[in-house]
Enzyme design. Structure first.
Site, PDB file in Angstrom:
ATOM      1  N   THR A 175       0.719  -1.345   0.084  1.00 34.06           N
ATOM      2  CA  THR A 175       0.028  -0.023   0.034  1.00 34.06           C
ATOM      3  C   THR A 175       0.613   1.248   0.007  1.00 34.06           C
ATOM      4  OG1 THR A 175      -1.853  -1.149   1.180  1.00 34.06           O
ATOM      5  CG2 THR A 175      -1.708   1.234   1.302  1.00 34.06           C
ATOM      6  N   ASP A 222       1.248  -6.300  -4.286  1.00 33.95           N
ATOM      7  CA  ASP A 222       0.503  -6.496  -3.205  1.00 33.95           C
ATOM      8  C   ASP A 222       0.809  -7.445  -2.303  1.00 33.95           C
ATOM      9  OD1 ASP A 222      -1.780  -6.903  -1.410  1.00 33.95           O
ATOM     10  OD2 ASP A 222      -3.156  -5.640  -2.544  1.00 33.95           O
ATOM     11  N   THR A 265       1.160  -4.396   4.400  1.00 34.98           N
ATOM     12  CA  THR A 265       0.733  -4.838   5.832  1.00 34.98           C
ATOM     13  C   THR A 265       0.087  -6.050   6.035  1.00 34.98           C
ATOM     14  OG1 THR A 265      -1.322  -3.500   5.732  1.00 34.98           O
ATOM     15  CG2 THR A 265       0.523  -2.188   6.454  1.00 34.98           C
ATOM     16  N   GLN A 309      -5.226 -21.229  19.405  1.00 37.64           N
ATOM     17  CA  GLN A 309      -6.076 -20.426  18.804  1.00 37.64           C
ATOM     18  C   GLN A 309      -6.060 -18.930  19.460  1.00 37.64           C
ATOM     19  OE1 GLN A 309      -9.612 -21.877  17.247  1.00 37.64           O
ATOM     20  NE2 GLN A 309      -8.586 -23.663  16.405  1.00 37.64           N
TER      21      GLN A 309
END
Length: 334
Positions: free
Chosen positions: A20, A65, A99, A271
């Site tokens: 970005t 990207d 990011t 998790q």
């Protein structure tokens, strides 16, 4: 406590991968664009009070990207860092990266660059340089200034004025100026006295096949078998709580045992956002251990994934890889 003084970087290599930070509008939306070196130089020239080290710019190819990041690209990035430090003589490296997978890449490079004697900083931005309220230049200039002030050798993640340990953090939000955060994961892993020569940053790495499988209620052997039969060499198993899984499912356990017999290295992580794995606390965890699953302790998904790529890519034998999974290499367990 006395802080350790590190040598200030005087010549930084800037490696631009896309993301970005340098994107510009296209007919299909924002896309990576060349020309970032000139834009970076122009904004620094316009701010004479911003003092940064001397820098050299290299545009990686292709610009991507970061959603398109791959382990093969990591290999090219590792080679670019090694060239910058060992051949070009740079004493610091700044990686500009999208990011979305920045935490994955920074964690992976932490393992791939073990022993590097220079600091490497990853940064990016949530908005492209030049648009209103962009965070691009504050992150670029702040990262350069951090390198100029002196950082420890190894890999760092810089964002919005904060330095983070890549093996202990993750992208936790898709908006705002603070997308990354340190996770409160369990610590306490054992540290070996010396790393094997195969892990030295100068050594080449083979491309390997590693996957991530989150457990969910009702998961069965079929999903696990699909990954095993796909040819994976390593598997990050995202377990419930502190390392539990469907231990009353005999077929699921048999599939894990088959993975072990075929040389697949399976590492259990939690998790949960906080805490870690302790496979021997519950029977539902100890049964995973009994069929060859290794404990990932408090490792994040990004750290476990990058660590398996690094270890399996060294050519170490299976037993050595399994031993090193549960030993701390660059702060991922401690």
């Amino acid at each position: 406590m006395n802080s350790v003084k590190h040598v200030s970087a005087s010549h930084v290599m800037v490696l631009y991968t896309g993301g970005t930070i340098g994107m510009q509008a296209s007919e299909n939306g924002l896309a990576p664009a060349s020309g970032f070196e000139a834009r970076m130089a122009a904004q620094l020239t316009a701010q004479p009070n911003v003092h940064v080290p001397q820098w050299t710019f290299r545009e990686m190819s292709p610009l991507i990207d970061s959603a398109n990041m791959t382990p093969a690209y990591w290999q090219r990035l590792r080679e670019a860092v090694v060239d910058a430090v060992d051949i070009a003589g740079c004493d610091g490296v700044l990686v500009l990266h999208g990011t979305d997978t920045l935490a994955y890449s920074a964690a992976a490079m932490s393992f791939q660059l073990s022993g590097l004697h220079a600091p490497v900083v990853f940064t990016g931005s949530m908005l492209p340089a030049g648009v209103p309220d962009s965070d691009a230049w504050e992150n670029v200039n702040g990262a350069l200034q951090a390198l100029g002030s002196g950082l420890a050798p190894g890999v760092h993640l810089y964002f919005h004025g904060e330095l983070l340990e890549p093996t202990r953090c993750a992208k936790i939000r898709s908006f705002g100026r603070n997308p990354f955060a340190a996770l409160n994961r369990a610590r306490g892993g054992k540290v070996a006295s010396a790393l094997p020569a195969a892990l030295d940053y100068r050594q080449p790495r083979d491309l390997v096949n590693v996957a991530v499988l989150p457990l969910f209620p009702g998961i069965g052997a079929a999903q696990l078998d699909g990954l095993i039969d796909s040819g994976v060499q390593g598997l990050v198993l995202e377990c419930f709580g502190n390392g539990t899984g469907p231990s009353d499912n005999a077929d699921f356990l048999a599939s894990l045992q088959r993975a072990r017999q075929q040389g697949v290295v399976v590492v259990a992580i939690t998790q949960c956002h906080e805490g870690g794995v302790e496979l021997d606390v519950y029977e539902a965890g100890s049964r995973l251990r009994s069929v060859g699953v290794l404990s990932g302790g408090g490792m994040t998904r990004e750290a476990a994934f990058g660590k398996l790529h690094a270890l399996l890519g060294t050519g170490l034998d299976g037993d050595e890889v399994r031993r090193w999974v549960e030993l701390d290499i660059c702060g991922e367990l401690r």
